[in-house]
Design an enzyme around this catalytic site. Structure first.
Site, PDB file in Angstrom:
ATOM      1  CG  HIS A   3      -5.719  -2.520   0.492  1.00  0.00           C
ATOM      2  ND1 HIS A   3      -4.900  -2.278  -0.579  1.00  0.00           N
ATOM      3  CD2 HIS A   3      -5.242  -1.759   1.506  1.00  0.00           C
ATOM      4  CE1 HIS A   3      -3.979  -1.396  -0.239  1.00  0.00           C
ATOM      5  NE2 HIS A   3      -4.155  -1.068   1.039  1.00  0.00           N
TER       6      HIS A   3
ATOM      7  CB  SER B  64      -0.962  -0.051   1.183  1.00  0.00           C
ATOM      8  OG  SER B  64      -1.990   0.889   1.065  1.00  0.00           O
TER       9      SER B  64
ATOM     10  CD  GLU C  54      -5.763  -3.980  -3.834  1.00  0.00           C
ATOM     11  OE1 GLU C  54      -5.749  -3.566  -2.669  1.00  0.00           O
ATOM     12  OE2 GLU C  54      -4.750  -4.387  -4.428  1.00  0.00           O
TER      13      GLU C  54
END
Length: 512
Positions: free
Chosen positions: A421, A202, A321
């Site tokens: 995610h 990320s 995600e």
């Protein structure tokens, strides 16, 4: 865009069952930075809380002189102050941690340096999912790094006060300082400073991508693996200055005199992060700045930065995600209607695409999907997968094709969220216990497959190794992608129609 969903894990998740099999013993290393005493657990030596720099507020961090006395490196240093679960927190947060199977300079093992997620606002490598024992057991030296975040790392004051010329990129400069420490000292921990792989999830991946636009980082690392984190462009100085003005106003300081910001308690700095952003309907954004002093260009716009073309790359993301950002079981998502889904998708997309066309195409392709399913699919493809494609395609055009992966394994603990995610973190680190990854045989097999690939990449710049099925690089002619799942396999252009659907609309990096 790089929000990190936090999961609480029990203490067993910190090191995994193997590391708790025996009580810690001693480990000692002498290097140019000093003499450090760590612990040896389950055959892995770990050194936690090694200082790599010091910094005054809003100023560039400086390296520290060698320690004269032995340092006991057995506890993590604090996280950067933030609004989040990590404790303790302190502005004095420039610490790194090392796990190594061999404290012998002759070992020359590949080095993997991990940068945590949490956008540019929060996060810490003290998260149990970031424990390095399992990866180190695969034959690498694993380093994790904390650094400055939010206003402490990215508040751009240079245009308002010449005393702070580096302030908008201090968080990035912290990472460079950590890499310099690694280059100077990691050999004594068994690592090879000429084989350094940076990897991050990320916001961590975004920070690593940004380093390719920073001349001071050149030569300090050699390979890159990013997990759901990209930085195609950074914010210009003008917008960053306007955001600084909005932030200072919330702090009760004047842009003509930023001195109060230097002395207020750090809690006030965090409170002022709620200031409205002058350009977006959100709290004020802070991230790396195109200051032409430290960051000289956009990382991937136009095209890949020259420094990026010198590196080996692995890029990837998870299939679902955005199921991490919005609770699929919430009343909002369960009652989402076809009349409302288009506007909700549009609010999340970093492209100006006709949402009526987007919704219609997803409904045609997935006739059984409910409105929430279309929302999650379209935003995962158009918001999260798209910037990874921007980087992968730029590298392919530059003749430096990356190795691309897609993580499809759905959480057995939270199946409604699918492959959301940050789910790939415990699989790469091997920290499955206590995480949403689960600990069943399928989860363990997927984790082993990902670890084998990441370690192979750290060793050679390619995720291919004897005994592993071939993983071709991502080229424009076929867009080969490794899909990690119960049966991992290479797929050609796995989101082909989605890629073509969004491709006509220029991508805009959130925050810029």
């Amino acid at each position: 865009m790089f929000a990190r969903r936090a999961f609480l894990a029990g203490p067993a998740a910190l090191l995994g069952a193997r590391a708790f099999a025996q009580a810690p013993g001693g480990a000692e290393v002498t290097c140019p930075a000093g003499r450090f005493t760590g612990e040896r657990v389950g055959g892995i030596a770990r050194f936690r809380g090694i200082r790599y720099g010091r910094a005054e507020r809003f100023r560039r961090a400086m390296a520290v002189p060698p320690e004269r006395d032995p340092v006991r490196a057995t506890a993590f240093g604090p996280a950067c102050p933030q609004r989040g679960k990590y404790r303790p927190q302190s502005e004095d947060c420039l610490f790194l941690n090392i796990w190594t199977p061999q404290t012998d300079a002759r070992a020359r093992l590949p080095v993997m340096v991990y940068v945590h997620g949490g956008a540019y606002a929060n996060g810490s490598v003290t998260d149990p999912e970031n424990d390095g024992a399992s990866l180190a057991g695969k034959g690498v030296v694993l380093v994790t790094v904390n650094h400055r975040l939010n206003a402490l790392g990215y508040l751009y004051l240079a245009s308002l006060d010449p005393r702070f010329p580096d302030s908008g990129n201090n968080g990035q400069l912290d990472l460079i300082l950590a890499l310099q420490w690694v280059r100077a000292n990691i050999a004594a921990f068994g690592g090879d400073p000429s084989q350094v792989t940076m990897f991050g999830q990320s916001g961590g991946g975004a920070k690593i991508a940004t380093l390719t636009a920073m001349p001071a980082a050149r030569g300090l690392y050699h390979r890159v693996a990013t997990m759901s984190g990209q930085q195609v462009a950074v914010t210009d100085a003008e917008r960053s200055t306007e955001r600084a003005r909005a932030y200072l106003a919330a702090l009760g300081a004047s842009p003509r005199d930023v001195s109060p910001a230097l002395t207020v308690p750090v809690e006030r700095l965090l409170e002022a992060l709620s200031a409205g952003d002058p350009f977006e309907d959100s709290p004020v954004y802070m991230g790396p700045v195109l200051d032409r002093r430290n960051v000289m260009r956009h990382p991937f716009s136009p095209g890949a930065a020259p420094a990026a073309r010198e590196l080996a790359w692995m890029l990837g993301g998870t299939r679902d995600e955005t199921r991490a950002y919005f609770d699929p079981d919430s009343m909002e998502m369960r009652t989402l209607s076809w009349d409302a889904v288009g506007a909700k998708i549009a609010a999340e997309l970093p492209v100006k695409a006709p949402v009526e066309t987007i919704v219609a195409e997803y409904r045609r392709r997935f006739p059984a999907h409910a409105p929430a399913d279309v929302f999650f699919a379209a935003t995962s493809d158009g918001r999260s997968w798209r910037p990874m494609l921007e980087e992968a395609e730029a590298l392919a055009r530059a003749g430096r094709p990356a190795f691309v992966y897609q993580f499809d394994f759905a959480s057995p603990v939270e199946p409604v969220r699918g492959a959301f995610h940050a789910l790939d973190i415990p699989f790469v680190f091997g920290t499955l216990a206590g995480s949403p990854a689960g600990t069943g045989p399928e989860s363990r097999a997927v984790s082993a497959a990902m670890q084998d690939r990441f370690v192979a990449f750290a060793r050679s710049g390619t995720p291919n190794a004897p005994g592993l099925p071939a993983w071709p690089a991502y080229r424009l002619r076929d867009r080969a992608t490794m899909v990690f799942d119960r049966r991992s396999r290479v797929v050609r252009d796995p989101r082909g129609w989605q890629r073509r659907l969004f491709a006509p609309y220029p991508y805009t990096q959130p925050g810029t």
